[in-house]
Design a protein around this motif. Structure first.
Motif, PDB file in Angstrom:
ATOM      1  N   GLU A 153      40.195  -7.809 -59.620  1.00  8.52           N
ATOM      2  CA  GLU A 153      38.797  -7.616 -59.205  1.00  8.52           C
ATOM      3  C   GLU A 153      38.716  -7.478 -57.689  1.00  8.52           C
ATOM      4  OE1 GLU A 153      35.699 -10.228 -61.078  1.00  8.52           O
ATOM      5  OE2 GLU A 153      37.503 -11.158 -61.933  1.00  8.52           O
ATOM      6  N   PHE A 154      39.395  -8.382 -57.001  1.00 10.52           N
ATOM      7  CA  PHE A 154      39.405  -8.331 -55.539  1.00 10.52           C
ATOM      8  C   PHE A 154      40.071  -7.040 -55.064  1.00 10.52           C
ATOM      9  CE2 PHE A 154      41.773  -8.957 -51.603  1.00 10.52           C
ATOM     10  CZ  PHE A 154      40.728  -9.188 -50.725  1.00 10.52           C
ATOM     11  N   LEU A 155      41.218  -6.715 -55.643  1.00 13.08           N
ATOM     12  CA  LEU A 155      41.947  -5.522 -55.210  1.00 13.08           C
ATOM     13  C   LEU A 155      41.152  -4.248 -55.488  1.00 13.08           C
ATOM     14  CD1 LEU A 155      45.570  -6.494 -56.254  1.00 13.08           C
ATOM     15  CD2 LEU A 155      44.602  -6.430 -53.940  1.00 13.08           C
ATOM     16  N   ASP A 156      40.460  -4.192 -56.626  1.00  8.86           N
ATOM     17  CA  ASP A 156      39.633  -3.020 -56.932  1.00  8.86           C
ATOM     18  C   ASP A 156      38.521  -2.852 -55.896  1.00  8.86           C
ATOM     19  OD1 ASP A 156      41.194  -2.540 -59.157  1.00  8.86           O
ATOM     20  OD2 ASP A 156      39.714  -3.312 -60.599  1.00  8.86           O
ATOM     21  N   ALA A 157      37.868  -3.962 -55.558  1.00  5.66           N
ATOM     22  CA  ALA A 157      36.789  -3.902 -54.564  1.00  5.66           C
ATOM     23  C   ALA A 157      37.336  -3.530 -53.193  1.00  5.66           C
ATOM     24  CB  ALA A 157      36.061  -5.248 -54.498  1.00  5.66           C
ATOM     25  N   TYR A 158      38.464  -4.117 -52.828  1.00  2.00           N
ATOM     26  CA  TYR A 158      39.062  -3.841 -51.517  1.00  2.00           C
ATOM     27  C   TYR A 158      39.558  -2.399 -51.433  1.00  2.00           C
ATOM     28  CZ  TYR A 158      41.598  -4.650 -47.199  1.00  2.00           C
ATOM     29  OH  TYR A 158      42.030  -4.577 -45.898  1.00  2.00           O
ATOM     30  N   GLU A 159      40.118  -1.901 -52.539  1.00  2.15           N
ATOM     31  CA  GLU A 159      40.588  -0.519 -52.582  1.00  2.15           C
ATOM     32  C   GLU A 159      39.411   0.455 -52.432  1.00  2.15           C
ATOM     33  OE1 GLU A 159      43.784   1.880 -55.237  1.00  2.15           O
ATOM     34  OE2 GLU A 159      42.188   0.877 -56.359  1.00  2.15           O
ATOM     35  N   ALA A 160      38.294   0.143 -53.069  1.00  7.66           N
ATOM     36  CA  ALA A 160      37.098   0.990 -52.944  1.00  7.66           C
ATOM     37  C   ALA A 160      36.610   1.012 -51.495  1.00  7.66           C
ATOM     38  CB  ALA A 160      35.997   0.491 -53.875  1.00  7.66           C
ATOM     39  N   LEU A 161      36.659  -0.131 -50.833  1.00  9.36           N
ATOM     40  CA  LEU A 161      36.272  -0.201 -49.421  1.00  9.36           C
ATOM     41  C   LEU A 161      37.182   0.675 -48.571  1.00  9.36           C
ATOM     42  CD1 LEU A 161      34.747  -1.467 -46.997  1.00  9.36           C
ATOM     43  CD2 LEU A 161      36.417  -3.332 -47.085  1.00  9.36           C
ATOM     44  N   ARG A 181      29.134  -3.618 -46.988  1.00 14.82           N
ATOM     45  CA  ARG A 181      28.126  -4.434 -47.674  1.00 14.82           C
ATOM     46  C   ARG A 181      28.331  -4.413 -49.183  1.00 14.82           C
ATOM     47  NH1 ARG A 181      22.676  -2.271 -45.719  1.00 14.82           N
ATOM     48  NH2 ARG A 181      21.856  -3.872 -47.073  1.00 14.82           N
ATOM     49  N   LEU A 182      28.687  -3.260 -49.742  1.00 13.45           N
ATOM     50  CA  LEU A 182      28.931  -3.160 -51.180  1.00 13.45           C
ATOM     51  C   LEU A 182      30.168  -3.963 -51.578  1.00 13.45           C
ATOM     52  CD1 LEU A 182      28.103   0.610 -51.709  1.00 13.45           C
ATOM     53  CD2 LEU A 182      26.801  -1.352 -52.565  1.00 13.45           C
ATOM     54  N   PHE A 183      31.201  -3.936 -50.748  1.00 14.33           N
ATOM     55  CA  PHE A 183      32.401  -4.726 -51.012  1.00 14.33           C
ATOM     56  C   PHE A 183      32.054  -6.207 -51.076  1.00 14.33           C
ATOM     57  CE2 PHE A 183      35.656  -7.405 -48.987  1.00 14.33           C
ATOM     58  CZ  PHE A 183      36.670  -7.308 -49.931  1.00 14.33           C
ATOM     59  N   LEU A 184      31.337  -6.687 -50.077  1.00 18.03           N
ATOM     60  CA  LEU A 184      30.975  -8.107 -50.041  1.00 18.03           C
ATOM     61  C   LEU A 184      30.076  -8.483 -51.214  1.00 18.03           C
ATOM     62  CD1 LEU A 184      30.448  -8.456 -46.197  1.00 18.03           C
ATOM     63  CD2 LEU A 184      32.255  -9.554 -47.561  1.00 18.03           C
ATOM     64  N   ALA A 185      29.130  -7.618 -51.550  1.00 12.92           N
ATOM     65  CA  ALA A 185      28.209  -7.893 -52.660  1.00 12.92           C
ATOM     66  C   ALA A 185      28.954  -8.012 -53.986  1.00 12.92           C
ATOM     67  CB  ALA A 185      27.141  -6.809 -52.748  1.00 12.92           C
ATOM     68  N   ARG A 186      30.026  -7.264 -54.155  1.00 11.15           N
ATOM     69  CA  ARG A 186      30.815  -7.345 -55.400  1.00 11.15           C
ATOM     70  C   ARG A 186      31.452  -8.716 -55.583  1.00 11.15           C
ATOM     71  NH1 ARG A 186      34.464  -1.987 -56.290  1.00 11.15           N
ATOM     72  NH2 ARG A 186      35.114  -3.185 -58.128  1.00 11.15           N
ATOM     73  N   LEU A 187      31.651  -9.443 -54.487  1.00 12.63           N
ATOM     74  CA  LEU A 187      32.287 -10.750 -54.547  1.00 12.63           C
ATOM     75  C   LEU A 187      31.276 -11.891 -54.642  1.00 12.63           C
ATOM     76  CD1 LEU A 187      35.010 -10.114 -51.817  1.00 12.63           C
ATOM     77  CD2 LEU A 187      35.260  -9.937 -54.308  1.00 12.63           C
ATOM     78  N   MET A 188      29.990 -11.567 -54.516  1.00 18.48           N
ATOM     79  CA  MET A 188      28.931 -12.588 -54.528  1.00 18.48           C
ATOM     80  C   MET A 188      28.425 -12.845 -55.940  1.00 18.48           C
ATOM     81  SD  MET A 188      26.591 -11.454 -51.307  1.00 18.48           S
ATOM     82  CE  MET A 188      27.270 -11.300 -49.669  1.00 18.48           C
ATOM     83  N   LEU A 189      27.765 -13.987 -56.090  1.00 15.44           N
ATOM     84  CA  LEU A 189      27.032 -14.238 -57.322  1.00 15.44           C
ATOM     85  C   LEU A 189      25.837 -13.280 -57.352  1.00 15.44           C
ATOM     86  CD1 LEU A 189      27.103 -18.142 -57.521  1.00 15.44           C
ATOM     87  CD2 LEU A 189      28.552 -16.489 -58.707  1.00 15.44           C
ATOM     88  N   PRO A 190      25.346 -12.910 -58.546  1.00 16.84           N
ATOM     89  CA  PRO A 190      24.304 -11.881 -58.648  1.00 16.84           C
ATOM     90  C   PRO A 190      23.062 -12.110 -57.777  1.00 16.84           C
ATOM     91  CG  PRO A 190      25.180 -12.377 -60.809  1.00 16.84           C
ATOM     92  CD  PRO A 190      25.787 -13.376 -59.861  1.00 16.84           C
ATOM     93  N   GLU A 191      22.575 -13.358 -57.701  1.00 22.61           N
ATOM     94  CA  GLU A 191      21.358 -13.606 -56.917  1.00 22.61           C
ATOM     95  C   GLU A 191      21.587 -13.303 -55.433  1.00 22.61           C
ATOM     96  OE1 GLU A 191      22.902 -16.732 -58.359  1.00 22.61           O
ATOM     97  OE2 GLU A 191      22.388 -15.699 -60.210  1.00 22.61           O
ATOM     98  N   SER A 192      22.746 -13.710 -54.930  1.00 25.84           N
ATOM     99  CA  SER A 192      23.058 -13.468 -53.518  1.00 25.84           C
ATOM    100  C   SER A 192      23.324 -11.991 -53.275  1.00 25.84           C
ATOM    101  CB  SER A 192      24.270 -14.296 -53.086  1.00 25.84           C
ATOM    102  OG  SER A 192      23.944 -15.670 -53.053  1.00 25.84           O
ATOM    103  N   ALA A 193      24.000 -11.351 -54.219  1.00 18.92           N
ATOM    104  CA  ALA A 193      24.275  -9.922 -54.068  1.00 18.92           C
ATOM    105  C   ALA A 193      22.978  -9.130 -53.988  1.00 18.92           C
ATOM    106  CB  ALA A 193      25.128  -9.434 -55.240  1.00 18.92           C
ATOM    107  N   GLN A 194      21.988  -9.540 -54.778  1.00 21.40           N
ATOM    108  CA  GLN A 194      20.702  -8.837 -54.774  1.00 21.40           C
ATOM    109  C   GLN A 194      19.965  -9.027 -53.444  1.00 21.40           C
ATOM    110  OE1 GLN A 194      17.778 -10.032 -57.712  1.00 21.40           O
ATOM    111  NE2 GLN A 194      17.122  -7.913 -57.919  1.00 21.40           N
TER     112      GLN A 194
END
Length: 182
Positions: free
Chosen positions: A33-41, A71-84
């Motif tokens: 999950e982390f690697l997918d998000a980091y790769e997208a960044l 911002r999208l990378f960080l939001a992917r790692l947050m809980l939904p309420e914080s990401a929103q």
């Protein structure tokens, strides 16, 4: 003889306090999950052709896209309420929000389906770039095994050796001729 070892999993969210807002990050993120998000960044930055170590030469619109991808990378790692709270785009028509979306792409698709003129407005948390970079470095330390990302810090250099480190040269006192008979 058999061996036994207990492994602990984090169950409490990680908390990043930014001003008066607490952003809650997932307690544990699976490696992929982390690697997918980091790769997208990294991919988004590469596609934009932005050298993050030479931002002065970058097109301002490309820089905005880099910040969005961060911002999208960080939001992917947050809980939904914080990401929103952190990353959210609204479709606005006649001054009123029609819908809310987690990415600007989703919001653009939704805006295209609205009859009449609809625009996309970024209503996520506004932060200085330095804070975004600090959040990135913190998240990478949390989920990436303590390794910092390459090329995303603002030109950091390796720390100097500690003061008082001795060189390899021979000191004049040791090089002098020893007195005989002592």
């Amino acid at each position: 003889m058999s061996q036994s070892r207990t492994f602990t999993l984090n169950t409490e969210p990680h908390v990043a306090t930014v001003g008066e807002t607490q952003l809650l990050f997932q307690p544990e993120v699976m490696g992929d999950e982390f690697l997918d998000a980091y790769e997208a960044l990294q991919e988004s930055q590469k596609n934009l052709g932005v050298d993050v170590n030479n931002l002065a030469a970058a097109d301002p619109e490309n820089l905005r896209a880099v910040v969005r991808s961060l911002r999208l990378f960080l939001a992917r790692l947050m809980l939904p309420e914080s990401a929103q709270t952190f990353a959210r785009w609204e479709v606005v028509k006649s001054g009123k929000a029609v819908s809310s979306h987690a990415t600007p792409g989703e919001a653009a698709e939704a805006a295209a389906k609205v009859k009449g003129d609809a625009t996309v407005k970024d209503v996520g948390m506004r932060l200085p770039d330095r804070v975004l970079v600090e959040l990135l470095e913190w998240a990478v330390e949390l989920y990436g095994g303590g390794q910092r990302p390459t090329g995303l810090s603002s030109g950091s250099v390796q720390a100097s050796p500690p003061p008082g480190t001795r060189g390899r040269a021979v000191s004049p006192s040791k090089a002098s001729t020893r007195a005989r008979g002592r």
